[in-house]
Write a protein that holds these residues in place. Sequence first.
Motif, PDB file in Angstrom:
ATOM      1  N   ALA A 169     -18.107  30.337 -15.257  1.00  0.00           N
ATOM      2  CA  ALA A 169     -18.749  29.024 -15.265  1.00  0.00           C
ATOM      3  C   ALA A 169     -17.992  28.163 -16.259  1.00  0.00           C
ATOM      4  CB  ALA A 169     -20.222  29.152 -15.662  1.00  0.00           C
ATOM      5  N   VAL A 170     -17.231  27.195 -15.756  1.00  0.00           N
ATOM      6  CA  VAL A 170     -16.304  26.440 -16.586  1.00  0.00           C
ATOM      7  C   VAL A 170     -16.817  25.026 -16.809  1.00  0.00           C
ATOM      8  CG1 VAL A 170     -13.934  25.619 -16.835  1.00  0.00           C
ATOM      9  CG2 VAL A 170     -14.387  27.788 -15.659  1.00  0.00           C
ATOM     10  N   ARG A 171     -16.999  24.687 -18.067  1.00  0.00           N
ATOM     11  CA  ARG A 171     -17.260  23.310 -18.475  1.00  0.00           C
ATOM     12  C   ARG A 171     -16.222  22.935 -19.527  1.00  0.00           C
ATOM     13  NH1 ARG A 171     -23.336  23.056 -20.375  1.00  0.00           N
ATOM     14  NH2 ARG A 171     -22.714  25.032 -21.324  1.00  0.00           N
ATOM     15  N   GLY A 172     -15.788  21.689 -19.519  1.00  0.00           N
ATOM     16  CA  GLY A 172     -14.817  21.249 -20.500  1.00  0.00           C
ATOM     17  C   GLY A 172     -13.466  21.905 -20.289  1.00  0.00           C
ATOM     18  N   MET A 222     -13.613  25.114 -30.122  1.00  0.00           N
ATOM     19  CA  MET A 222     -13.643  25.002 -28.660  1.00  0.00           C
ATOM     20  C   MET A 222     -13.384  26.369 -28.029  1.00  0.00           C
ATOM     21  SD  MET A 222     -11.683  21.329 -28.071  1.00  0.00           S
ATOM     22  CE  MET A 222     -11.816  21.413 -26.279  1.00  0.00           C
ATOM     23  N   ASN A 223     -13.985  27.388 -28.652  1.00  0.00           N
ATOM     24  CA  ASN A 223     -13.885  28.768 -28.159  1.00  0.00           C
ATOM     25  C   ASN A 223     -12.441  29.246 -28.062  1.00  0.00           C
ATOM     26  OD1 ASN A 223     -16.710  28.916 -27.882  1.00  0.00           O
ATOM     27  ND2 ASN A 223     -16.598  28.007 -25.835  1.00  0.00           N
ATOM     28  N   ALA A 224     -11.612  28.800 -28.979  1.00  0.00           N
ATOM     29  CA  ALA A 224     -10.237  29.291 -29.028  1.00  0.00           C
ATOM     30  C   ALA A 224     -10.246  30.796 -29.271  1.00  0.00           C
ATOM     31  CB  ALA A 224      -9.448  28.577 -30.122  1.00  0.00           C
ATOM     32  N   MET A 225      -9.446  31.513 -28.494  1.00  0.00           N
ATOM     33  CA  MET A 225      -9.459  32.965 -28.530  1.00  0.00           C
ATOM     34  C   MET A 225      -8.672  33.513 -29.714  1.00  0.00           C
ATOM     35  SD  MET A 225     -11.310  34.069 -25.993  1.00  0.00           S
ATOM     36  CE  MET A 225     -10.793  35.797 -25.958  1.00  0.00           C
ATOM     37  N   THR A 226      -9.192  34.566 -30.306  1.00  0.00           N
ATOM     38  CA  THR A 226      -8.504  35.327 -31.340  1.00  0.00           C
ATOM     39  C   THR A 226      -8.435  36.779 -30.874  1.00  0.00           C
ATOM     40  OG1 THR A 226     -10.551  35.900 -32.486  1.00  0.00           O
ATOM     41  CG2 THR A 226      -9.448  33.834 -33.140  1.00  0.00           C
ATOM     42  N   PRO A 227      -7.576  37.584 -31.482  1.00  0.00           N
ATOM     43  CA  PRO A 227      -7.571  39.008 -31.139  1.00  0.00           C
ATOM     44  C   PRO A 227      -8.945  39.655 -31.282  1.00  0.00           C
ATOM     45  CG  PRO A 227      -5.585  38.478 -32.342  1.00  0.00           C
ATOM     46  CD  PRO A 227      -6.445  37.241 -32.373  1.00  0.00           C
ATOM     47  N   ARG A 228      -9.699  39.257 -32.308  1.00  0.00           N
ATOM     48  CA  ARG A 228     -11.039  39.816 -32.490  1.00  0.00           C
ATOM     49  C   ARG A 228     -11.944  39.476 -31.309  1.00  0.00           C
ATOM     50  NH1 ARG A 228     -12.420  43.982 -34.371  1.00  0.00           N
ATOM     51  NH2 ARG A 228     -13.250  44.138 -32.271  1.00  0.00           N
ATOM     52  N   GLU A 234     -21.362  46.432 -20.635  1.00  0.00           N
ATOM     53  CA  GLU A 234     -22.351  45.825 -19.754  1.00  0.00           C
ATOM     54  C   GLU A 234     -22.258  46.322 -18.320  1.00  0.00           C
ATOM     55  OE1 GLU A 234     -25.012  43.876 -20.551  1.00  0.00           O
ATOM     56  OE2 GLU A 234     -24.407  44.510 -22.564  1.00  0.00           O
ATOM     57  N   VAL A 235     -21.070  46.746 -17.874  1.00  0.00           N
ATOM     58  CA  VAL A 235     -20.963  47.212 -16.486  1.00  0.00           C
ATOM     59  C   VAL A 235     -21.732  48.514 -16.258  1.00  0.00           C
ATOM     60  CG1 VAL A 235     -18.751  46.096 -16.035  1.00  0.00           C
ATOM     61  CG2 VAL A 235     -18.782  48.435 -16.933  1.00  0.00           C
ATOM     62  N   LYS A 236     -22.198  49.128 -17.319  1.00  0.00           N
ATOM     63  CA  LYS A 236     -22.999  50.342 -17.154  1.00  0.00           C
ATOM     64  C   LYS A 236     -24.354  50.032 -16.544  1.00  0.00           C
ATOM     65  CE  LYS A 236     -20.782  52.490 -21.193  1.00  0.00           C
ATOM     66  NZ  LYS A 236     -20.984  52.955 -22.580  1.00  0.00           N
ATOM     67  N   THR A 237     -24.840  48.795 -16.740  1.00  0.00           N
ATOM     68  CA  THR A 237     -26.162  48.429 -16.230  1.00  0.00           C
ATOM     69  C   THR A 237     -26.148  47.160 -15.380  1.00  0.00           C
ATOM     70  OG1 THR A 237     -26.612  47.280 -18.320  1.00  0.00           O
ATOM     71  CG2 THR A 237     -27.406  49.548 -18.119  1.00  0.00           C
ATOM     72  N   ALA A 238     -25.253  46.229 -15.659  1.00  0.00           N
ATOM     73  CA  ALA A 238     -25.223  44.964 -14.921  1.00  0.00           C
ATOM     74  C   ALA A 238     -24.641  45.164 -13.527  1.00  0.00           C
ATOM     75  CB  ALA A 238     -24.402  43.923 -15.677  1.00  0.00           C
ATOM     76  N   ARG A 239     -25.157  44.397 -12.570  1.00  0.00           N
ATOM     77  CA  ARG A 239     -24.622  44.424 -11.207  1.00  0.00           C
ATOM     78  C   ARG A 239     -23.792  43.180 -10.909  1.00  0.00           C
ATOM     79  NH1 ARG A 239     -28.142  47.838  -7.247  1.00  0.00           N
ATOM     80  NH2 ARG A 239     -27.008  46.568  -5.747  1.00  0.00           N
ATOM     81  N   ALA A 240     -23.785  42.235 -11.836  1.00  0.00           N
ATOM     82  CA  ALA A 240     -22.910  41.061 -11.762  1.00  0.00           C
ATOM     83  C   ALA A 240     -22.802  40.488 -13.162  1.00  0.00           C
ATOM     84  CB  ALA A 240     -23.453  40.012 -10.794  1.00  0.00           C
ATOM     85  N   ILE A 241     -21.670  39.851 -13.446  1.00  0.00           N
ATOM     86  CA  ILE A 241     -21.410  39.300 -14.776  1.00  0.00           C
ATOM     87  C   ILE A 241     -20.978  37.853 -14.639  1.00  0.00           C
ATOM     88  CG2 ILE A 241     -19.841  39.400 -16.769  1.00  0.00           C
ATOM     89  CD1 ILE A 241     -19.810  42.436 -16.440  1.00  0.00           C
ATOM     90  N   VAL A 242     -21.518  37.010 -15.515  1.00  0.00           N
ATOM     91  CA  VAL A 242     -21.087  35.615 -15.624  1.00  0.00           C
ATOM     92  C   VAL A 242     -20.344  35.460 -16.943  1.00  0.00           C
ATOM     93  CG1 VAL A 242     -21.827  33.204 -15.854  1.00  0.00           C
ATOM     94  CG2 VAL A 242     -22.980  34.728 -14.229  1.00  0.00           C
ATOM     95  N   LEU A 243     -19.180  34.834 -16.890  1.00  0.00           N
ATOM     96  CA  LEU A 243     -18.398  34.541 -18.092  1.00  0.00           C
ATOM     97  C   LEU A 243     -18.457  33.039 -18.322  1.00  0.00           C
ATOM     98  CD1 LEU A 243     -16.562  35.707 -20.300  1.00  0.00           C
ATOM     99  CD2 LEU A 243     -14.627  35.414 -18.737  1.00  0.00           C
ATOM    100  N   ALA A 244     -18.939  32.631 -19.494  1.00  0.00           N
ATOM    101  CA  ALA A 244     -19.172  31.213 -19.761  1.00  0.00           C
ATOM    102  C   ALA A 244     -18.724  30.848 -21.166  1.00  0.00           C
ATOM    103  CB  ALA A 244     -20.654  30.881 -19.577  1.00  0.00           C
ATOM    104  N   GLY A 245     -18.615  29.546 -21.394  1.00  0.00           N
ATOM    105  CA  GLY A 245     -18.356  29.022 -22.728  1.00  0.00           C
ATOM    106  C   GLY A 245     -19.512  28.139 -23.134  1.00  0.00           C
ATOM    107  N   ASN A 246     -19.205  26.895 -23.498  1.00  0.00           N
ATOM    108  CA  ASN A 246     -20.261  25.942 -23.805  1.00  0.00           C
ATOM    109  C   ASN A 246     -19.914  24.592 -23.182  1.00  0.00           C
ATOM    110  OD1 ASN A 246     -18.375  24.734 -25.642  1.00  0.00           O
ATOM    111  ND2 ASN A 246     -18.986  26.233 -27.194  1.00  0.00           N
ATOM    112  N   GLU A 247     -20.684  23.583 -23.485  1.00  0.00           N
ATOM    113  CA  GLU A 247     -20.532  22.290 -22.827  1.00  0.00           C
ATOM    114  C   GLU A 247     -19.161  21.669 -23.071  1.00  0.00           C
ATOM    115  OE1 GLU A 247     -22.732  17.899 -22.743  1.00  0.00           O
ATOM    116  OE2 GLU A 247     -23.678  19.603 -23.747  1.00  0.00           O
ATOM    117  N   ARG A 248     -18.640  21.807 -24.262  1.00  0.00           N
ATOM    118  CA  ARG A 248     -17.371  21.164 -24.614  1.00  0.00           C
ATOM    119  C   ARG A 248     -16.165  21.910 -24.087  1.00  0.00           C
ATOM    120  NH1 ARG A 248     -15.043  20.491 -30.678  1.00  0.00           N
ATOM    121  NH2 ARG A 248     -13.401  18.948 -30.255  1.00  0.00           N
ATOM    122  N   ALA A 249     -16.258  23.218 -24.021  1.00  0.00           N
ATOM    123  CA  ALA A 249     -15.091  23.993 -23.605  1.00  0.00           C
ATOM    124  C   ALA A 249     -15.490  25.373 -23.117  1.00  0.00           C
ATOM    125  CB  ALA A 249     -14.092  24.132 -24.757  1.00  0.00           C
TER     126      ALA A 249
END
Length: 258
Positions: free
Chosen positions: A102-105, A24-30, A42-57
Motif C-alpha cells: 500500500a503505497v502513499r507518498g 520518510m521511512n528511509a531504510m537502514t540495515p537495522r 508472521e507467515v507462520k500464522t498470517a494468510r496474507a500480508i500488507v506492507l505499508a508506510g505512512n501518509e508522507r512516504a
Amino acid sequence: MTDLILIEREGAVTTLRLNDPATMNAMTPRMAHDLHDALRSEVKTARAIVLAGNERAFSAGANLKDAMPADVAGFDVGRTLEDDYNPLMHTIRDLPVPIISAVRGAAAGVGASLALACDIIVAGKSAYFLEAFARIGLVPDGGATWLLTRAVGRVRAMEMMLLAEKIPAPQAHDWGLITRLTEDDAAEQTAQTIAQKLAQGPSHSYALIRKAAWSAADSDFATALETERQLQKRAGETPDFAEGLAAFHEKRAARFHQ
C-alpha cells in the motif's frame, strides 16, 4: 525487533508498517533485518500480508546519512546489499503467502523495490516512484533492475533509471508498474480489502502460484511448462484442491482452510 517496523494484525491478515516518519521511512540495515525477521515470523500464522508506510512516504529509500562513512574511499557500498537487503528481497520472493503493498507518498530507491516486489501494488494518486541512484553515482538495487525491466520493459525501465525522474502513480499505473490506483486515503483500505479476500482463499495454491510465477520470470517457455506440471501435481495433492473440486460438484462456494 525495534519499533521501526510496526506489526498490526486483523484476523488472518498482518500489516507490516515501516515506521520512521522523521526520515520518510528511509531504510537502514537495522530496519531491513527487522522487516526480514517480521516477515519470517508472521507467515507462520498470517494468510496474507500488507506492507505499508505512512501518509508522507512508503519509503524514501536507503538512509545514506546513517549508512555511509564521511570518507567513502575504499568503502564497499555493495556490502550492505549482500548482508542486509538482498536476503530481505529473497525472503519476499519466497514467501508462502500473498503480499500486497500500500503505497502513499514517496517510494524511492530500495523502498520502491520493496513495494514493487509485492504481488499486488496499490498506490494512492499522489504517490510516486523514483529511481534516484544516478543522481549520486550509484546503480539501482533491491532487485530494481530485474523488477522494472520485467514490469515495464527495458526502454521504460532505462528511462526511470537513467533520468532519475519521479514517476507519478497515474503514470505508473498506465505503464503497468502498479496494479491498483486509488484516492490517497483509500490506498491502505483497498490493500486491506484485497488481503482479507486472499486470506480466505486456497493458501496452498497461492504458495505454489507465487513459486511458479517467480520461476517463470527467469525461465524459457519449456521450463515454465515443466515447472507448472510439477507444481500442479503438488497442488492436486492438497486439501485446497479437494475442497475446490467438491465445491464445484456441489455448486457452492469453496471453504478453504489453513
